[in-house]
Motif scaffolding. Structure first.
Motif, short mmCIF file in Angstrom:
data_model
loop_
_atom_site.label_atom_id
_atom_site.label_comp_id
_atom_site.label_asym_id
_atom_site.label_seq_id
_atom_site.Cartn_x
_atom_site.Cartn_y
_atom_site.Cartn_z
N LEU A 1 0.83 -1.21 0.00
CA LEU A 1 0.00 0.00 0.00
C LEU A 1 0.87 1.26 0.00
CD1 LEU A 1 -3.07 0.81 0.29
CD2 LEU A 1 -2.56 1.15 2.71
N TYR A 2 1.88 1.26 0.86
CA TYR A 2 2.74 2.45 0.96
C TYR A 2 3.57 2.64 -0.31
CZ TYR A 2 1.70 2.17 5.97
OH TYR A 2 1.08 2.13 7.17
N PHE A 3 3.89 1.53 -0.98
CA PHE A 3 4.78 1.63 -2.13
C PHE A 3 4.03 2.06 -3.40
CE2 PHE A 3 7.93 -0.19 -5.22
CZ PHE A 3 9.00 0.58 -4.79
N ILE A 4 2.71 1.89 -3.39
CA ILE A 4 1.93 2.20 -4.60
C ILE A 4 2.15 3.63 -5.11
CG2 ILE A 4 -0.46 2.58 -5.42
CD1 ILE A 4 -1.21 -0.04 -4.02
N PRO A 5 2.11 4.66 -4.24
CA PRO A 5 2.32 6.02 -4.76
C PRO A 5 3.62 6.18 -5.52
CG PRO A 5 1.57 6.10 -2.49
CD PRO A 5 1.86 4.67 -2.79
N PHE A 6 4.64 5.42 -5.09
CA PHE A 6 5.94 5.57 -5.73
C PHE A 6 5.95 5.00 -7.15
CE2 PHE A 6 10.35 4.10 -6.54
CZ PHE A 6 10.96 5.34 -6.54
N VAL A 7 5.16 3.96 -7.36
CA VAL A 7 5.17 3.33 -8.70
C VAL A 7 4.18 4.02 -9.66
CG1 VAL A 7 5.97 1.10 -7.91
CG2 VAL A 7 3.53 1.53 -8.04
N ILE A 8 3.34 4.88 -9.10
CA ILE A 8 2.42 5.62 -9.98
C ILE A 8 3.24 6.68 -10.73
CG2 ILE A 8 0.49 7.26 -10.01
CD1 ILE A 8 -0.67 5.76 -7.63
N PRO A 9 3.07 6.79 -12.04
CA PRO A 9 3.85 7.79 -12.78
C PRO A 9 3.60 9.21 -12.24
CG PRO A 9 2.74 6.30 -14.29
CD PRO A 9 2.23 5.98 -12.93
N VAL A 10 4.65 10.00 -12.26
CA VAL A 10 4.56 11.36 -11.71
C VAL A 10 3.45 12.16 -12.39
CG1 VAL A 10 5.81 13.54 -11.48
CG2 VAL A 10 6.97 11.40 -11.02
N ILE A 11 3.28 11.93 -13.68
CA ILE A 11 2.24 12.69 -14.41
C ILE A 11 0.86 12.42 -13.81
CG2 ILE A 11 2.04 10.91 -16.23
CD1 ILE A 11 1.79 14.24 -17.54
N VAL A 12 0.64 11.15 -13.43
CA VAL A 12 -0.66 10.79 -12.85
C VAL A 12 -0.79 11.41 -11.46
CG1 VAL A 12 -2.12 8.87 -12.10
CG2 VAL A 12 -0.73 8.64 -14.16
N THR A 13 0.28 11.29 -10.67
CA THR A 13 0.25 11.88 -9.34
C THR A 13 -0.01 13.38 -9.43
OG1 THR A 13 1.88 10.24 -8.62
CG2 THR A 13 1.59 12.15 -7.21
#
Lengths: 329, 443
Positions: free
Chosen positions: A145-157
């Motif tokens: 769960l914690y790692f998911i934000p890191f693997v989301i592409p920066v553009i999406v974030t």
């Protein structure tokens, strides 16, 4: 007692001497052949090593080393990115750079980014890693769960956080209104007082998972027995973390902090996606300013100069930080 | 030790050189993906901005197929990229071994002007003479750099104000002729709980359009020409007046949505589509979207009205154009393609499908278009006299000026910079660009 020790020592020396003698005679017996074979092995090892290293080195040379050297050259030119000729201007770009008021404001914003954007994700990541390590239930679930934000592409974030901050339909303002805090609602990315911090928050969300997972991996090497001994000795959770656990993962903590720190100097993506450096120049950082100069204002020479400055600053900061950590340890 | 490192370095260098040699041979090998002649077929690489919707993108592909059908000896390899990425991509592509033969690009001095200066564009003087393209003289001026014609102007665009016809009718208003009328409409809309103007400036460039509308009316084309090519200054009081009107007064009056710097261009458009804003100040390129997305009311279009008795000079001009790379191996095929874009078939597709207004005289009655587009088409098809029109400023000004303009307008909107300070900043940026030779030469 002394006599016993002497006898033991003599025995050890004798055994050592015998061992040396055996090895020595063996070497003597096959000395010539071994010498020749040893030379051949070194050459083969070298060739193998070169073959293994070469692809990585090739990629590094083509995509890192060569562009970096090229950037250094561009920084001494007034190239606009289009012409074949690159007018050589010596140190003019460097002199102009230090007279440029936008450099200083972008530099200040970068400092804010580095301080907040490094310390907060490392603090959050450390806390979460310690909590994960202390509790064995649902570790895989929370780690993922914690790692998911890191693997989301920066553009999406960047886009998603743009929606969160949106003045018309953003959930942040809606929540503030729900709790009766209407006076706090605003266009977070359009307000010069909040734009930079709002982008940093999005970046922190995108990076704390990386810190968490790396530190959690580091924690796997910590001897739980020592921590339990500290607990038996009456150390609180905080004291155990501060004086026992963190020193044991210090190298990993140093590494992850250094990576986050260096990333802070080079940040461009979040700024370009979320504010384009605005409003005005309220969220312009060195990276986005260099990008703007090189690719939007046809000043590749000056943009390259800014990128060299960023490289030097990040190197100096990283080395200073590592030295500081080494001294502490 | 030295020997060991030497071996290592040598091995790496060998690999490096081998890879470089391989790369070199493939780049210069004239393979099928490269432009030029191949087996009797000419390969023509066309590079342009991607269309707004998949439907329009498919239409653009179909246009290529039609061209190929008419020219069986030419194989077009079309590549489309996001418009915002064109700038970063095109300069490197033009310097590569495989440049696009024909490409779409903005026509301003900060765009195609830079490429012309760098000798990256092919002169079209001969092509104009050979094909006798009937493009307006004023439009040809937009693609002329250092006295040489380098491009074919794309569609003609105009900046103005779209409005909700039903709302205007309900409130008892007609199209405004003066800013006093506009104030009355805006106030009435506010009383109805409707935002007067759908305007968002997060991307920074939309403010340039508002500025262009006010400035074109206040100064007229001649006045702006005086700044661009003469002794006029961006710090003149009329420029300050335009900035003050659009970014200080209208913000203070509440004509724009709150937090306008945090609202995107698309968000602002959506406010208008949803009937939550009375007017939408932007350009004619939005007509296809308006026709497709506005279902609940009829949309009208008027030029920004007179400011304190000024003339009405709506900013008009060419947004982009088509250019040919200087080092194309197939210039004749490229010219043929350009000629095709001005054929009756292509113009019809441009008008009826893409809602593009060509930069030459047409008869609007010959085409089947929406009522909104017909209004604009009627007006712009008579644009043989450019003096009646103002300018979209950012198309004519260099990149450093545009950056100062866009960033500064956000600050004026925020109240962190005064209109006078912004006008002075514009003048400083202009002086810097002029000294560097980056401004347009007088036509």
């Amino acid at each position: 007692m002394a006599r016993t020790r002497s006898r033991l020592t003599a025995t050890q020396e004798t055994a050592e001497g015998t061992r040396r003698g055996v090895i020595g005679s063996r070497l003597n017996a096959t000395g010539r052949r071994k010498a020749v074979t040893g030379g051949t092995i070194r050459g083969a090892e070298l060739r193998t090593a070169a073959l293994f290293i070469a692809p990585g080195f090739l990629l590094y040379a083509v995509f890192m080393l060569f562009p970096f050297i090229q950037s250094i050259y561009y920084s001494f030119t007034d190239w606009n990115g289009a012409t074949v000729n690159m007018p050589f201007v010596g140190l003019a770009n460097y002199i102009d750079m230090f007279k440029d008021p936008l450099l200083w404001s972008a530099g200040w914003h970068t400092v804010v980014w580095i301080v907040v954007g490094t310390s907060v994700p490392v603090a959050i990541g450390l806390l979460l890693a310690l909590l994960l390590w202390s509790n064995t239930k649902f570790v895989v679930f929370f780690r993922t769960l914690y790692f998911i934000p890191f693997v989301i592409p920066v553009i999406v974030t960047g886009i998603v956080w743009g929606w969160i901050y949106h003045p018309l339909f953003g959930i942040l303002n809606s929540m503030l209104e729900f709790f009766g805090l209407d006076s706090l609602t605003r266009g977070w990315l359009g307000d010069p007082n909040t734009a930079l911090v709002a982008v940093i928050v999005a970046a922190i969300w995108g990076s704390f998972g990386f810190v968490t997972v790396v530190l959690f991996a580091g924690l796997q090497g910590v001897d739980r027995g020592i921590v339990e001994a500290a607990e038996v000795d009456g150390a609180s959770w905080l004291q155990r973390a501060r004086f026992v656990i963190i020193p044991m993962i210090a190298p990993v903590l140093t590494l992850v902090t250094a990576i986050t720190l260096i990333g802070g100097f080079a940040v461009v993506d979040y700024i370009i996606i979320m504010t384009q450096g605005g409003p005005g120049t309220a969220s312009e950082v060195l990276g986005s300013y260099a990008y703007s100069k090189a690719f939007e204002q046809n000043s590749v020479g000056y943009g390259a100069t800014l990128s060299i400055l960023i490289t030097v600053l990040s190197l100096v900061a990283a080395v200073a930080f590592l030295r500081f950590r080494e001294r502490e340890q | 030790m030295v020997k060991r490192w030497s071996s290592l370095t040598a091995a790496s260098l060998v690999m490096l050189l081998t890879a470089a040699a391989c790369g070199g041979s493939s780049a210069g090998g004239g393979d099928a993906s490269g432009g030029g002649e191949e087996g009797g077929t000419t390969i023509l690489r066309v590079f342009e901005g991607i269309q707004e919707t998949p439907r329009l993108e498919a239409e653009a592909e179909k246009a290529i197929e039609d061209f190929e059908a008419q020219n069986p000896d030419i194989d077009v390899q079309r590549e489309s990229v996001a418009v915002e990425n064109q700038r970063t991509v095109i300069q490197t592509r033009l310097r590569s071994d495989q440049p696009p033969d024909v490409f779409g690009y903005d026509t301003g001095p900060g765009f195609a002007g830079v490429l012309a200066k760098a000798d990256l564009l092919h002169s079209l003087e001969d092509a104009y003479e050979k094909y006798d393209w009937p493009i307006y003289d004023w439009a040809q001026q937009r693609v002329t750099y250092d006295g040489t014609l380098y491009g074919v102007p794309g569609s003609v665009e105009q900046l103005g104000v779209y409005y909700n016809k039903e709302l205007f009718s309900d409130m008892g208003f007609e199209e405004p002729q003066s800013t006093d009328n506009l104030d009355a409409i805006a106030n009435a809309a506010q009383d109805e709980g409707i935002t007067p103007f759908a305007f968002g400036d997060q991307e920074q460039w939309p403010a340039g359009h508002l500025f262009s509308m006010a400035l074109s009316n206040i100064l007229g084309r001649e006045g702006i020409d005086n700044i661009l090519y003469g002794d006029g200054k961006w710090s003149d009081p009329q420029v300050v007046e335009a900035i003050d009107l659009m970014f200080s007064q209208y913000t203070e009056n509440g004509y724009y949505p709150d937090d306008v710097n945090a609202i995107t261009y698309d968000d602002a458009n959506t406010l208008f589509y949803a009937g939550e804003a009375a007017m939408l100040p932007t350009g004619t390129w939005l007509i296809p979207d308006l026709d497709e997305l506005v279902q609940d009311f009829e949309v009208g279009f008027f030029p920004f009205p007179s400011v304190d008795g000024s003339s009405i000079s709506p900013p008009g001009g060419v947004g982009g154009g088509l250019f040919v790379a200087a080092n194309t191996e197939v210039p004749e095929a490229a010219f043929k393609y350009l000629d095709y874009t001005m054929s009756q078939e292509s113009v019809e597709r441009g008008i009826e499908t893409f809602n593009e207004i060509p930069a030459f005289q047409i008869d609007p009655a010959e085409y089947s278009v929406s009522p909104l587009f017909e209004t604009v088409l009627d007006e712009l098809s008579e644009a043989t006299n450019p003096d009646a029109y103002g300018y979209n400023i950012d198309v004519l000004t260099p990149a450093n000026f545009n950056t100062v303009m866009f960033e500064g307008f956000q600050e004026v909107l925020n109240g962190t910079r005064t209109p006078e300070e912004q006008a002075d900043a514009l003048q400083d940026a202009w002086a810097e660009a002029k000294a560097a030779g980056d401004t347009l030469e007088a036509p």
